[in-house]
Design an enzyme around this catalytic site. Structure first.
Site, PDB file in Angstrom:
ATOM      1  N   ASP A 193       0.846  -1.187   0.000  1.00  0.00           N
ATOM      2  CA  ASP A 193       0.000   0.000   0.000  1.00  0.00           C
ATOM      3  C   ASP A 193       0.886   1.243   0.000  1.00  0.00           C
ATOM      4  O   ASP A 193       2.108   1.151   0.091  1.00  0.00           O
ATOM      5  CB  ASP A 193      -0.952  -0.007   1.205  1.00  0.00           C
ATOM      6  CG  ASP A 193      -0.196  -0.014   2.530  1.00  0.00           C
ATOM      7  OD1 ASP A 193       0.968  -0.455   2.553  1.00  0.00           O
ATOM      8  OD2 ASP A 193      -0.773   0.416   3.538  1.00  0.00           O
ATOM      9  N   ASP A 195       1.985   4.668   1.785  1.00  0.00           N
ATOM     10  CA  ASP A 195       1.981   5.323   3.094  1.00  0.00           C
ATOM     11  C   ASP A 195       1.890   6.832   2.911  1.00  0.00           C
ATOM     12  O   ASP A 195       2.680   7.424   2.164  1.00  0.00           O
ATOM     13  CB  ASP A 195       3.259   4.979   3.862  1.00  0.00           C
ATOM     14  CG  ASP A 195       3.405   3.478   4.090  1.00  0.00           C
ATOM     15  OD1 ASP A 195       2.464   2.881   4.645  1.00  0.00           O
ATOM     16  OD2 ASP A 195       4.442   2.910   3.707  1.00  0.00           O
TER      17      ASP A 195
END
Length: 474
Positions: A193, A195
């Site tokens: 993912d 950040d």
């Protein structure tokens, strides 16, 4: 406000005559309800469909499914009689109608010209150094436990695509760090993912939660974790991680040194390098290292190459001069305070008192009657105060010991990196200590962990926003 006008607005919203209780409890929400009443749902439906086409094209939902889902939610109040649930529905609908277009709807329109960056870092010269440094730090035992951050939702790729555009459009109030930011410098870095740090996390995540709900039909929830300041995570119905975000103040955002790549601002990799060295003091991060050293090798090599090129850092394989890094540190285990000797550098303090309990630091700052403490929120995970040539701060990770009395070099370096984070954020002296700390990674001894001093335990309850159940607890 004329009561009849309020009644008419409530009647239009609820599609029924409001009860006396509903009238008195909801009239304070008149303006929000009026915004929902006049909201153009057809334009909103069109925006959601465009978002689906651009970022969620692989999701099997028809335009009629999306329209039905949206209209169902905007009529949910009609069959809801709990005042608490009505308040939740009004708050969430109000956020959608006032923010969605500017936050996520704009991502479907033509953006500004993309100035492609030619920045690319060849890390081959740093690979060996990074591998050796991590080998010396690879002193923890592998465990079978799965950390929550490793349970990843199948929606992550879709959200990542959206986030790339979001970071470009909102680069004044949203920046990224971590593996994706390093991927922009070096495509060999793999990422999961993305950040992010931003100044409007709650609004963004609520809008994103609704976008996912309307497109997929899935119920997603937002969790606020008590032991991480201003942190929220979006999870799917299987409790798998979709995206998380730290919220920071605008003044904190302005303090962070940044690098612009492809219209996206990333946290300066020198600051990220210090955060990485600090992170290794946390025992579960060393357990991650034991499981997959190669993943961290390419990340560390990228960070080292960046500081070599941009900060003019010289790496000295055969060091003849004394290296003052990691800075000498002594722990008082009973008081859980570490004293770090910083006198070898041109800092505005001669030593640093590092507290392992945040409440103790806060108490002592009050006793000092000082009001000039600086808090960089999640960027440093600590407030800082300089008083009488002493820097007071808090360290949020475990402390590794190599003997009953001596702090392990991994933690000593982490403490030193924490102090350098302060220097970077306050634009203080950095080149000499930065040179020393990266050179302290070369030719070190591999020492086993004798003991682990636990991190500060935070109390508190998880907050939750559950759209399906009409719950808001933060």
């Amino acid at each position: 406000m004329n009561d009849k006008i309020v009644v008419d607005v409530l009647k239009l919203y609820l599609k029924r005559d409001p009860s006396l209780t509903e009238f008195h409890m909801l009239k304070s929400q008149y303006k929000n309800i009026q915004r929902v009443n006049i909201f153009n749902k057809e334009i909103f439906i069109s925006l959601i469909k465009k978002n689906k086409k651009k970022f969620f094209s692989d999701i099997k939902s028809s335009p009629s499914d999306i329209k039905r889902s949206i209209l169902t939610y905007f009529s949910k109040q009609e069959n809801t009689y709990s005042i608490g649930k009505l308040y939740t529905i009004i708050e969430l609908q109000s956020i959608l109608v006032t923010t969605y277009t500017d936050v996520l709807g704009i991502l479907t329109t033509k953006g500004p010209d993309l100035f492609t960056s030619n920045i690319y870092y060849n890390t081959s010269s740093m690979q060996s150094l990074a591998r050796d440094a991590l080998n010396f730090m690879n002193v923890a035992q592998m465990t079978d436990k799965t950390m929550g951050r490793h349970n990843v939702s199948s929606l992550v790729d879709n959200v990542n695509s959206l986030m790339e555009e979001y970071l470009r459009r909102h680069n004044k109030n949203c920046i990224c760090y971590g593996s994706y930011s390093l991927h922009l410098l070096n495509p060999d870095v793999k990422y999961g993912d993305i950040d992010i740090l931003q100044t409007n996390s709650r609004t963004f995540l609520i809008d994103l939660a609704f976008l996912i709900k309307f497109i997929t039909g899935l119920n997603v929830v937002l969790l606020k974790v008590p032991y991480l300041k201003n942190y929220m995570v979006l999870k799917d119905q299987n409790d798998s991680h979709i995206i998380d975000s730290f919220n920071i103040r605008q003044d904190t955002m302005q303090s962070i040194p940044k690098v612009l790549i492809d219209n996206i601002y990333i946290v300066d990799p020198a600051l990220q390098l210090m955060s990485m060295l600090k992170m290794f003091s946390q025992i579960d991060r060393l357990e991650d290292l034991a499981k997959n050293p190669e993943k961290l090798t390419v990340r560390l090599a990228t960070l080292l190459e960046y500081v070599r090129v941009n900060y003019g850092i010289n790496f000295i394989s055969n060091q003849t001069k004394k290296n003052n890094m990691p800075m000498y540190s002594v722990i008082d285990i009973d008081k859980r305070i570490i004293t770090v000797d910083t006198s070898n550098y041109d800092f505005p303090f001669k030593k640093c008192l590092v507290y392992l309990d945040e409440s103790s630091l806060s108490s002592d700052i009050l006793d000092l009657n000082a009001d000039d403490a600086i808090d960089f929120e999640n960027v440093s995970n600590s407030a800082f105060l300089i008083n009488n040539n002493i820097l007071y701060t808090y360290f949020s990770n475990t402390i590794l010991m190599k003997s009953k009395t001596d702090i392990h070099e991994i933690s000593s370096r982490g403490l030193s990196a924490h102090i350098l984070i302060y220097q970077i954020l306050t634009k203080g002296d950095i080149i000499k200590p930065l040179t020393d700390i990266v050179n302290s990674l070369i030719g070190v001894e591999k020492n086993p962990i004798y003991d682990i001093i636990p991190r500060d335990k935070k109390s508190g309850k998880h907050g939750i926003i559950d759209i399906e159940k009409d719950i808001i607890t933060h």
